[in-house]
Design a protein around this motif. Structure first.
Motif, PDB file in Angstrom:
ATOM      1  N   TYR A  70       0.600  -1.305   0.355  1.00  5.59           N
ATOM      2  CA  TYR A  70       0.474   0.431   0.109  1.00  5.59           C
ATOM      3  C   TYR A  70       1.229   1.395   0.026  1.00  5.59           C
ATOM      4  CZ  TYR A  70      -2.576   3.712   2.645  1.00  5.59           C
ATOM      5  OH  TYR A  70      -2.765   5.018   3.051  1.00  5.59           O
ATOM      6  N   LEU A  71       2.115   1.387   0.618  1.00  4.03           N
ATOM      7  CA  LEU A  71       2.681   2.165   0.640  1.00  4.03           C
ATOM      8  C   LEU A  71       3.312   2.399  -0.760  1.00  4.03           C
ATOM      9  CD1 LEU A  71       3.614   1.910   4.684  1.00  4.03           C
ATOM     10  CD2 LEU A  71       2.357   3.889   3.628  1.00  4.03           C
ATOM     11  N   ALA A  72       3.781   1.296  -1.192  1.00  3.91           N
ATOM     12  CA  ALA A  72       4.284   1.866  -2.610  1.00  3.91           C
ATOM     13  C   ALA A  72       3.855   2.774  -3.283  1.00  3.91           C
ATOM     14  CB  ALA A  72       4.846   0.129  -2.892  1.00  3.91           C
ATOM     15  N   HIS A  81       4.515   8.125 -11.103  1.00  6.34           N
ATOM     16  CA  HIS A  81       4.431   7.061 -11.121  1.00  6.34           C
ATOM     17  C   HIS A  81       3.309   5.972 -11.647  1.00  6.34           C
ATOM     18  CE1 HIS A  81       8.541   7.717 -11.441  1.00  6.34           C
ATOM     19  NE2 HIS A  81       8.692   6.881 -10.303  1.00  6.34           N
ATOM     20  N   ARG A  82       3.452   5.381 -12.415  1.00  2.34           N
ATOM     21  CA  ARG A  82       2.287   4.287 -12.783  1.00  2.34           C
ATOM     22  C   ARG A  82       1.533   3.737 -11.365  1.00  2.34           C
ATOM     23  NH1 ARG A  82      -1.189   2.837 -16.872  1.00  2.34           N
ATOM     24  NH2 ARG A  82      -1.730   0.422 -17.136  1.00  2.34           N
ATOM     25  N   VAL A  83       0.200   3.940 -11.169  1.00  5.14           N
ATOM     26  CA  VAL A  83       0.273   3.476  -9.832  1.00  5.14           C
ATOM     27  C   VAL A  83      -0.970   2.147 -10.280  1.00  5.14           C
ATOM     28  CG1 VAL A  83      -1.759   3.245  -7.690  1.00  5.14           C
ATOM     29  CG2 VAL A  83      -0.262   4.978  -8.774  1.00  5.14           C
ATOM     30  N   PRO A  84      -0.906   1.004  -9.149  1.00  6.05           N
ATOM     31  CA  PRO A  84      -1.434  -0.523  -9.779  1.00  6.05           C
ATOM     32  C   PRO A  84      -2.278  -0.344  -9.919  1.00  6.05           C
ATOM     33  CG  PRO A  84       0.261  -0.821  -7.892  1.00  6.05           C
ATOM     34  CD  PRO A  84       0.060  -0.018  -8.264  1.00  6.05           C
ATOM     35  N   ALA A  85      -3.389  -0.798 -11.331  1.00  7.04           N
ATOM     36  CA  ALA A  85      -4.610  -0.656 -11.232  1.00  7.04           C
ATOM     37  C   ALA A  85      -5.687  -0.691  -9.850  1.00  7.04           C
ATOM     38  CB  ALA A  85      -5.322  -2.054 -12.435  1.00  7.04           C
ATOM     39  N   CYS A  86      -4.974  -1.717  -8.858  1.00  6.05           N
ATOM     40  CA  CYS A  86      -6.656  -1.665  -8.532  1.00  6.05           C
ATOM     41  C   CYS A  86      -6.558  -0.799  -7.324  1.00  6.05           C
ATOM     42  CB  CYS A  86      -5.818  -2.944  -7.393  1.00  6.05           C
ATOM     43  SG  CYS A  86      -4.406  -2.504  -6.590  1.00  6.05           S
ATOM     44  N   TRP A  87      -5.139   0.184  -7.706  1.00  6.13           N
ATOM     45  CA  TRP A  87      -5.093   1.184  -6.632  1.00  6.13           C
ATOM     46  C   TRP A  87      -6.022   2.761  -7.258  1.00  6.13           C
ATOM     47  CZ3 TRP A  87      -5.900   1.697  -1.676  1.00  6.13           C
ATOM     48  CH2 TRP A  87      -4.841   0.366  -1.224  1.00  6.13           C
ATOM     49  N   PHE A  91      -7.494   7.277  -6.034  1.00  5.68           N
ATOM     50  CA  PHE A  91      -6.425   8.106  -7.152  1.00  5.68           C
ATOM     51  C   PHE A  91      -7.381   8.407  -7.642  1.00  5.68           C
ATOM     52  CE2 PHE A  91      -3.142   4.971  -4.735  1.00  5.68           C
ATOM     53  CZ  PHE A  91      -2.448   5.879  -3.593  1.00  5.68           C
ATOM     54  N   GLN A  92      -8.439   8.241  -8.056  1.00  7.29           N
ATOM     55  CA  GLN A  92      -8.568   9.335  -9.230  1.00  7.29           C
ATOM     56  C   GLN A  92      -9.838   9.937  -8.986  1.00  7.29           C
ATOM     57  OE1 GLN A  92      -9.810   6.696 -12.744  1.00  7.29           O
ATOM     58  NE2 GLN A  92      -7.275   7.074 -13.084  1.00  7.29           N
ATOM     59  N   TYR A  93     -11.005   9.392  -7.817  1.00  5.58           N
ATOM     60  CA  TYR A  93     -11.624   9.639  -6.994  1.00  5.58           C
ATOM     61  C   TYR A  93     -11.480  10.219  -5.416  1.00  5.58           C
ATOM     62  CZ  TYR A  93     -14.724   7.419 -11.069  1.00  5.58           C
ATOM     63  OH  TYR A  93     -15.085   6.652 -11.855  1.00  5.58           O
ATOM     64  N   ARG A  94     -10.141  10.496  -5.108  1.00  8.67           N
ATOM     65  CA  ARG A  94     -10.989  10.432  -4.497  1.00  8.67           C
ATOM     66  C   ARG A  94     -10.861  11.945  -3.727  1.00  8.67           C
ATOM     67  NH1 ARG A  94      -4.212  12.192  -3.901  1.00  8.67           N
ATOM     68  NH2 ARG A  94      -3.963  12.226  -2.436  1.00  8.67           N
ATOM     69  N   ARG A  95     -10.999  12.886  -4.599  1.00 12.67           N
ATOM     70  CA  ARG A  95     -11.329  14.084  -3.607  1.00 12.67           C
ATOM     71  C   ARG A  95     -13.172  14.902  -4.721  1.00 12.67           C
ATOM     72  NH1 ARG A  95      -6.686  15.289  -5.171  1.00 12.67           N
ATOM     73  NH2 ARG A  95      -5.298  15.926  -3.445  1.00 12.67           N
ATOM     74  N   HIS A  96     -13.935  13.201  -5.247  1.00 12.80           N
ATOM     75  CA  HIS A  96     -14.879  13.214  -5.894  1.00 12.80           C
ATOM     76  C   HIS A  96     -16.094  13.414  -4.941  1.00 12.80           C
ATOM     77  CE1 HIS A  96     -18.499  12.626  -8.081  1.00 12.80           C
ATOM     78  NE2 HIS A  96     -17.681  12.260  -9.521  1.00 12.80           N
ATOM     79  N   PRO A  97     -16.770  14.785  -4.585  1.00 11.48           N
ATOM     80  CA  PRO A  97     -18.219  15.152  -3.771  1.00 11.48           C
ATOM     81  C   PRO A  97     -19.168  14.667  -3.853  1.00 11.48           C
ATOM     82  CG  PRO A  97     -18.038  16.922  -5.827  1.00 11.48           C
ATOM     83  CD  PRO A  97     -17.106  15.594  -6.225  1.00 11.48           C
ATOM     84  N   VAL A 214      -9.923  -6.581  -9.612  1.00 11.07           N
ATOM     85  CA  VAL A 214      -9.838  -6.197  -8.210  1.00 11.07           C
ATOM     86  C   VAL A 214      -9.780  -4.518  -8.571  1.00 11.07           C
ATOM     87  CG1 VAL A 214      -8.899  -5.179  -6.636  1.00 11.07           C
ATOM     88  CG2 VAL A 214      -8.386  -7.881  -7.558  1.00 11.07           C
ATOM     89  N   GLY A 215      -9.380  -4.069  -9.651  1.00 11.67           N
ATOM     90  CA  GLY A 215      -9.512  -2.235  -9.537  1.00 11.67           C
ATOM     91  C   GLY A 215     -10.617  -2.511 -10.669  1.00 11.67           C
ATOM     92  N   LEU A 216     -11.437  -3.009 -11.187  1.00  8.24           N
ATOM     93  CA  LEU A 216     -12.953  -2.677 -11.664  1.00  8.24           C
ATOM     94  C   LEU A 216     -13.607  -2.997 -10.243  1.00  8.24           C
ATOM     95  CD1 LEU A 216     -14.782  -2.119 -14.727  1.00  8.24           C
ATOM     96  CD2 LEU A 216     -14.155  -5.401 -14.257  1.00  8.24           C
ATOM     97  N   VAL A 217     -13.768  -4.274  -9.317  1.00  3.74           N
ATOM     98  CA  VAL A 217     -14.591  -3.881  -8.274  1.00  3.74           C
ATOM     99  C   VAL A 217     -14.359  -1.835  -7.857  1.00  3.74           C
ATOM    100  CG1 VAL A 217     -15.037  -4.624  -6.599  1.00  3.74           C
ATOM    101  CG2 VAL A 217     -14.548  -6.543  -8.495  1.00  3.74           C
ATOM    102  N   GLY A 218     -13.322  -2.571  -7.197  1.00  2.00           N
ATOM    103  CA  GLY A 218     -13.273  -0.751  -6.724  1.00  2.00           C
ATOM    104  C   GLY A 218     -13.932   0.485  -7.052  1.00  2.00           C
TER     105      GLY A 218
END
Length: 229
Positions: A70-72, A81-87, A91-97, A214-218
């Motif tokens: 997780y920390l990586a 850098h490129r983040v694993p698809a699961c994460w 990161f993309q929606y972290r500020r979505h209202p 896993v990224g799709l489920v996320g």
């Protein structure tokens, strides 16, 4: 040889999560998950310290390697850098209202359990020179801690009862994901990847497929769910 893990400790990963907590806006989706995971890791460290895990070194190694993934991902995101698809969804929606705190927490748990945990089991087996069966008891104990804390997370982050109605999209999202099922799938994935360790190309293909799934489920878990009026 397992000498590298004799002095393994969860203190460094706890310190990194605490530092991250101090840097992030509390409303940030990554901050929401980080607080949850910090609580999980501190609880695991305390339980290991109280002798709740018979093989303390094995359990600590698994937990430390697990947290390191997780920390990586966080480090990769901040360095561009490129983040694993699961994460990626977190990161993309972290500020979505339209995304609520509970969704951020579950999306992070989904990424970490569904993808990172099986890889952490395999890495720990290699580091400790053990077969997965030797880690199964600790895997189960770590999972039991996560299940207990997930219940607390749902209580702390759940909207008020007036918001969680049948017609609320969040009701459907909460019912569509189970930590118990995710944990079972993670153990099956770990066993498969361990079996494939002599076939690195095939193992990489399976890992990439797992990451994408896993990224799709996320992404589904982070579907914006406005509060009903």
């Amino acid at each position: 040889m397992a000498h590298m893990t004799l002095d393994v400790s969860l203190d460094p990963v706890v310190a990194r999560m605490r530092a991250l907590d101090g840097l992030l806006d509390p409303r940030d989706g990554v901050a929401v998950f980080n607080r949850v995971y910090l609580a999980v890791t501190e609880e695991l460290r305390d339980r290991i310290g109280r002798g709740r895990f018979p093989e303390a070194r094995t359990a600590t190694t698994l937990a430390a390697v697990f947290a390191g993934r997780y920390l990586a991902a966080v480090e990769a995101a901040y360095e561009g850098h490129r983040v694993p698809a699961c994460w990626r969804p977190l990161f993309q929606y972290r500020r979505h209202p339209g995304v609520r705190p509970l969704q951020y927490a579950l999306a992070g748990i989904n990424a970490h359990i569904g993808h990172d945990l099986p890889l952490a089991v395999v890495a720990s087996c290699r580091e400790l020179s053990l077969e997965p069966a030797a880690l199964e008891a600790d895997f189960d104990r770590v999972g039991d801690t996560l299940v207990a804390l997930e219940e607390r997370i749902r209580e702390d982050l759940m909207p008020g009862p007036d918001l969680l109605e049948v017609a609320d999209p969040l009701t459907h999202l909460l019912g569509s994901w189970s930590l118990e099922r995710a944990r079972g799938a993670a153990w099956s994935s770990a066993r498969l990847l361990w079996t494939l360790r002599a076939h690195p190309e095939l193992a990489e293909e399976v890992t990439d497929s797992l990451d994408a799934g896993v990224g799709l489920v996320g992404r589904c878990l982070l579907t914006p769910a406005p509060c009903p009026r």
